[in-house]
Design an enzyme around this catalytic site. Sequence first.
Site, PDB file in Angstrom:
ATOM      1  N   ASP A 298      29.849  40.095  36.971  1.00  0.00           N
ATOM      2  CA  ASP A 298      30.214  39.350  38.177  1.00  0.00           C
ATOM      3  C   ASP A 298      30.639  40.206  39.344  1.00  0.00           C
ATOM      4  O   ASP A 298      31.317  39.734  40.261  1.00  0.00           O
ATOM      5  CB  ASP A 298      31.354  38.396  37.823  1.00  0.00           C
ATOM      6  CG  ASP A 298      32.553  39.115  37.242  1.00  0.00           C
ATOM      7  OD1 ASP A 298      32.648  40.346  37.384  1.00  0.00           O
ATOM      8  OD2 ASP A 298      33.398  38.438  36.622  1.00  0.00           O
TER       9      ASP A 298
ATOM     10  N   GLU B 251      26.397  38.853  29.952  1.00  0.00           N
ATOM     11  CA  GLU B 251      27.688  38.178  30.178  1.00  0.00           C
ATOM     12  C   GLU B 251      27.497  37.022  31.179  1.00  0.00           C
ATOM     13  O   GLU B 251      28.203  36.900  32.191  1.00  0.00           O
ATOM     14  CB  GLU B 251      28.775  39.146  30.653  1.00  0.00           C
ATOM     15  CG  GLU B 251      30.191  38.595  30.493  1.00  0.00           C
ATOM     16  CD  GLU B 251      31.267  39.537  31.007  1.00  0.00           C
ATOM     17  OE1 GLU B 251      31.576  39.513  32.209  1.00  0.00           O
ATOM     18  OE2 GLU B 251      31.810  40.303  30.182  1.00  0.00           O
TER      19      GLU B 251
ATOM     20  N   GLU C 194      34.317  37.122  42.338  1.00  0.00           N
ATOM     21  CA  GLU C 194      33.534  37.172  41.095  1.00  0.00           C
ATOM     22  C   GLU C 194      32.928  35.820  40.703  1.00  0.00           C
ATOM     23  O   GLU C 194      31.813  35.756  40.187  1.00  0.00           O
ATOM     24  CB  GLU C 194      34.404  37.698  39.954  1.00  0.00           C
ATOM     25  CG  GLU C 194      34.740  39.186  40.061  1.00  0.00           C
ATOM     26  CD  GLU C 194      35.902  39.508  40.992  1.00  0.00           C
ATOM     27  OE1 GLU C 194      36.543  38.557  41.518  1.00  0.00           O
ATOM     28  OE2 GLU C 194      36.180  40.698  41.211  1.00  0.00           O
TER      29      GLU C 194
ATOM     30  N   HIS D  13      44.355  44.698  39.227  1.00  0.00           N
ATOM     31  CA  HIS D  13      43.438  45.127  40.290  1.00  0.00           C
ATOM     32  C   HIS D  13      42.794  43.992  41.080  1.00  0.00           C
ATOM     33  O   HIS D  13      42.175  44.231  42.100  1.00  0.00           O
ATOM     34  CB  HIS D  13      42.303  45.981  39.713  1.00  0.00           C
ATOM     35  CG  HIS D  13      41.291  45.194  38.934  1.00  0.00           C
ATOM     36  ND1 HIS D  13      41.479  44.829  37.635  1.00  0.00           N
ATOM     37  CD2 HIS D  13      40.097  44.675  39.296  1.00  0.00           C
ATOM     38  CE1 HIS D  13      40.440  44.139  37.217  1.00  0.00           C
ATOM     39  NE2 HIS D  13      39.585  44.019  38.199  1.00  0.00           N
TER      40      HIS D  13
ATOM     41  N   ARG E 187      41.375  41.290  43.493  1.00  0.00           N
ATOM     42  CA  ARG E 187      41.524  41.153  44.949  1.00  0.00           C
ATOM     43  C   ARG E 187      42.487  40.038  45.326  1.00  0.00           C
ATOM     44  O   ARG E 187      43.276  40.165  46.257  1.00  0.00           O
ATOM     45  CB  ARG E 187      40.150  40.858  45.579  1.00  0.00           C
ATOM     46  CG  ARG E 187      39.397  42.089  46.006  1.00  0.00           C
ATOM     47  CD  ARG E 187      38.066  41.720  46.660  1.00  0.00           C
ATOM     48  NE  ARG E 187      37.521  42.800  47.452  1.00  0.00           N
ATOM     49  CZ  ARG E 187      37.030  43.936  46.976  1.00  0.00           C
ATOM     50  NH1 ARG E 187      37.047  44.177  45.681  1.00  0.00           N
ATOM     51  NH2 ARG E 187      36.547  44.852  47.789  1.00  0.00           N
TER      52      ARG E 187
ATOM     53  N   HIS F   3      45.009  51.490  38.798  1.00  0.00           N
ATOM     54  CA  HIS F   3      43.661  51.450  39.389  1.00  0.00           C
ATOM     55  C   HIS F   3      43.597  52.367  40.610  1.00  0.00           C
ATOM     56  O   HIS F   3      44.602  52.558  41.298  1.00  0.00           O
ATOM     57  CB  HIS F   3      43.371  49.994  39.789  1.00  0.00           C
ATOM     58  CG  HIS F   3      41.946  49.700  40.153  1.00  0.00           C
ATOM     59  ND1 HIS F   3      41.385  50.117  41.336  1.00  0.00           N
ATOM     60  CD2 HIS F   3      40.971  49.028  39.502  1.00  0.00           C
ATOM     61  CE1 HIS F   3      40.113  49.709  41.400  1.00  0.00           C
ATOM     62  NE2 HIS F   3      39.839  49.040  40.276  1.00  0.00           N
TER      63      HIS F   3
HETATM   64  C1  UD1 Z   1      35.615  45.868  41.393  1.00  0.00           C
HETATM   65  C2  UD1 Z   1      34.879  44.541  41.268  1.00  0.00           C
HETATM   66  C3  UD1 Z   1      35.614  43.634  40.310  1.00  0.00           C
HETATM   67  C4  UD1 Z   1      35.869  44.317  38.982  1.00  0.00           C
HETATM   68  C5  UD1 Z   1      36.589  45.644  39.232  1.00  0.00           C
HETATM   69  C6  UD1 Z   1      36.788  46.404  37.939  1.00  0.00           C
HETATM   70  C7  UD1 Z   1      33.700  43.609  43.234  1.00  0.00           C
HETATM   71  C8  UD1 Z   1      33.846  42.924  44.535  1.00  0.00           C
HETATM   72  N1  UD1 Z   1      34.854  43.868  42.576  1.00  0.00           N
HETATM   73  O1  UD1 Z   1      36.870  45.609  42.000  1.00  0.00           O
HETATM   74  O2  UD1 Z   1      34.838  42.469  40.084  1.00  0.00           O
HETATM   75  O3  UD1 Z   1      36.692  43.499  38.184  1.00  0.00           O
HETATM   76  O4  UD1 Z   1      35.786  46.434  40.121  1.00  0.00           O
HETATM   77  O5  UD1 Z   1      37.710  47.425  38.079  1.00  0.00           O
HETATM   78  O6  UD1 Z   1      32.616  43.912  42.818  1.00  0.00           O
HETATM   79  N2  UD1 Z   1      38.253  53.363  43.960  1.00  0.00           N
HETATM   80  C9  UD1 Z   1      38.232  54.740  43.866  1.00  0.00           C
HETATM   81  N3  UD1 Z   1      37.626  55.295  42.762  1.00  0.00           N
HETATM   82  C10 UD1 Z   1      37.041  54.564  41.767  1.00  0.00           C
HETATM   83  C11 UD1 Z   1      37.068  53.165  41.885  1.00  0.00           C
HETATM   84  C12 UD1 Z   1      37.663  52.569  42.989  1.00  0.00           C
HETATM   85  O7  UD1 Z   1      38.729  55.434  44.719  1.00  0.00           O
HETATM   86  O8  UD1 Z   1      36.507  55.150  40.820  1.00  0.00           O
HETATM   87  C13 UD1 Z   1      38.905  52.730  45.147  1.00  0.00           C
HETATM   88  C14 UD1 Z   1      38.060  52.814  46.418  1.00  0.00           C
HETATM   89  O9  UD1 Z   1      38.906  53.164  47.464  1.00  0.00           O
HETATM   90  C15 UD1 Z   1      37.598  51.385  46.632  1.00  0.00           C
HETATM   91  C16 UD1 Z   1      38.713  50.583  45.968  1.00  0.00           C
HETATM   92  O10 UD1 Z   1      39.149  51.368  44.877  1.00  0.00           O
HETATM   93  O11 UD1 Z   1      37.476  51.109  48.001  1.00  0.00           O
HETATM   94  C17 UD1 Z   1      38.283  49.214  45.484  1.00  0.00           C
HETATM   95  O12 UD1 Z   1      37.080  49.285  44.705  1.00  0.00           O
HETATM   96  P1  UD1 Z   1      36.066  48.020  44.695  1.00  0.00           P
HETATM   97  O13 UD1 Z   1      34.920  48.321  43.784  1.00  0.00           O
HETATM   98  O14 UD1 Z   1      35.748  47.622  46.085  1.00  0.00           O
HETATM   99  O15 UD1 Z   1      36.967  46.865  44.121  1.00  0.00           O
HETATM  100  P2  UD1 Z   1      37.716  46.729  42.716  1.00  0.00           P
HETATM  101  O16 UD1 Z   1      39.035  46.093  42.981  1.00  0.00           O
HETATM  102  O17 UD1 Z   1      37.668  48.010  41.981  1.00  0.00           O
HETATM  103  N1  UDP Z   2      40.004  50.366  30.945  1.00  0.00           N
HETATM  104  C1  UDP Z   2      39.900  51.749  30.826  1.00  0.00           C
HETATM  105  N2  UDP Z   2      40.902  52.525  31.353  1.00  0.00           N
HETATM  106  C2  UDP Z   2      41.966  51.996  32.003  1.00  0.00           C
HETATM  107  C3  UDP Z   2      42.056  50.582  32.140  1.00  0.00           C
HETATM  108  C4  UDP Z   2      41.052  49.793  31.614  1.00  0.00           C
HETATM  109  O1  UDP Z   2      38.951  52.260  30.238  1.00  0.00           O
HETATM  110  O2  UDP Z   2      42.847  52.761  32.443  1.00  0.00           O
HETATM  111  C5  UDP Z   2      38.913  49.510  30.401  1.00  0.00           C
HETATM  112  C6  UDP Z   2      39.340  48.344  29.533  1.00  0.00           C
HETATM  113  O3  UDP Z   2      39.401  48.728  28.182  1.00  0.00           O
HETATM  114  C7  UDP Z   2      38.255  47.311  29.795  1.00  0.00           C
HETATM  115  C8  UDP Z   2      37.808  47.608  31.209  1.00  0.00           C
HETATM  116  O4  UDP Z   2      38.278  48.916  31.523  1.00  0.00           O
HETATM  117  O5  UDP Z   2      37.130  47.497  28.950  1.00  0.00           O
HETATM  118  C9  UDP Z   2      38.368  46.588  32.161  1.00  0.00           C
HETATM  119  O6  UDP Z   2      38.173  47.011  33.477  1.00  0.00           O
HETATM  120  P1  UDP Z   2      38.879  46.308  34.699  1.00  0.00           P
HETATM  121  O7  UDP Z   2      40.169  45.697  34.253  1.00  0.00           O
HETATM  122  O8  UDP Z   2      38.912  47.320  35.796  1.00  0.00           O
HETATM  123  O9  UDP Z   2      37.819  45.202  35.135  1.00  0.00           O
HETATM  124  P2  UDP Z   2      37.526  43.686  34.690  1.00  0.00           P
HETATM  125  O10 UDP Z   2      37.321  43.659  33.210  1.00  0.00           O
HETATM  126  O11 UDP Z   2      38.684  42.853  35.142  1.00  0.00           O
HETATM  127  O12 UDP Z   2      36.296  43.339  35.463  1.00  0.00           O
END
Ligand code: UD1
Ligand code: UDP
Length: 387
Positions: free
Chosen positions: A99, A121, A135, A212, A214, A245
Amino acid sequence: MKRLKVMTVFGTRPEAIKMAPIVMELAKYPQYIQPVTTVTAQHREMLDQVLSLFNITPNYDLDIMAPGQNLFDITHRAMQGLHQVMEKEQPDLVLVHGDTTTTFAGALTAFYHQIPVGHVEAGLRTGNKYSPYPEEMNRKLTGSLTDFHFAPTISSRANLNREGIDSANIYVTGNTVIDALLATLNQPYNFSETGLANVRFDESRVILVTTHRRENLGEPMRHVYQALKSIVEIYSDVEVVFPVHKNPLVRNIVQQELGNLARVHLIDPLEYQPFVNVLARSYLILTDSGGIQEEAPSLGKPVLVLRDTTERPEAIEAGTVKLIGTSRQDVFDHTCLLLNNKMEYEKMANACNPYGDGKAAGRIITAILNRLGYIPDSPQDFVCPKK
Ligand code: UD1
Ligand code: UDP
């Protein structure tokens, strides 16, 4: 017979964890399948951690992540990059997961190229357009573009049926996260090699926390952290392990509310192997994550979900997960109840596997090969084991 070109598309940490078993399964059929692994890199470091654990080298890495990216940035950068890869590769099938905005961009780009889409999924729903945001709409829109729906559970299949999708195009497979979890927990792991060596797993009760979403950014997260602070002050045998995160909007509030507190370990996101080993040794989990709600029941760990809605009713029905929202009082009360009352704790600490049996990726690839005429048999549905 021509080999089937199957392109997988993913971009964030959880998609990578849940698609890794599929990438590995696709590689088992070189006589039938030519895999093309494409990552958008919507996440960077958090994606790379997973790629390296599962030894995945993508054929294409779009490297789209930018600090402070918004939904428009992700959508248009992912679509632009994916358009070029699909135009060049002309895959026979595109597989997307879950999602995220990468998921929706992948499905829409495939549709524009008139390439069939498989959605892994599929069928999770809250019924609330803005929760989780974005999502719920990402997965609904992806569902409308999908040809083969790989629903993890019968309740996700029922959601798709309600939207008019024919069961003939839905396979109940279990969730691939359980494939990844079981395979990873099978490997030996030693905490002494990591920054977790000073967490007193044996003497303390460890609360594992992740946030994490939004819709929780800002005040909801602040309230959760304030509740946690009060809990650590009251219970001297509680330690919090909080892999924070990478989103700076999350990190800032965590630092303001929980920085420099005794027995609160604020650490960088953990690689998947240490993370699931912490999960296995924790007393209790507080999270707004989707994937963790699916993993923790397999390990018999109670989960308090920091959200108002969930698309994962199975673990709530099984009793291992409670939806508690984000108000300071609710988070405090529900956590204290589980810390104070052994019976309440034991009621939730059931090991059960409503989300899978570790064979989801096998079912998905079997379904694809059968559907496209490569093998005679289709997979048996995943059936949730009786408690
Ligand atoms: C995204 C997904 C969410 C998912 C989550 C898992 C969307 C809109 N959101 O949310 O569905 O549950 O990932 O974690 O698709 N960043 C880094 N390094 C990384 C990852 C993220 O610096 O490796 C920072 C960046 O500044 C980025 C911010 O995190 O701008 C947010 O990342 P983003 O993918 O936009 O949203 P998530 O909250 O991670
Ligand atoms: N996870 C990880 N390291 C962390 C936190 C979570 O590997 O420090 C794994 C966790 O086991 C799960 C996945 O990341 O499989 C969940 O990711 P997240 O919570 O970012 O996204 P969501 O599942 O809500 O989309």
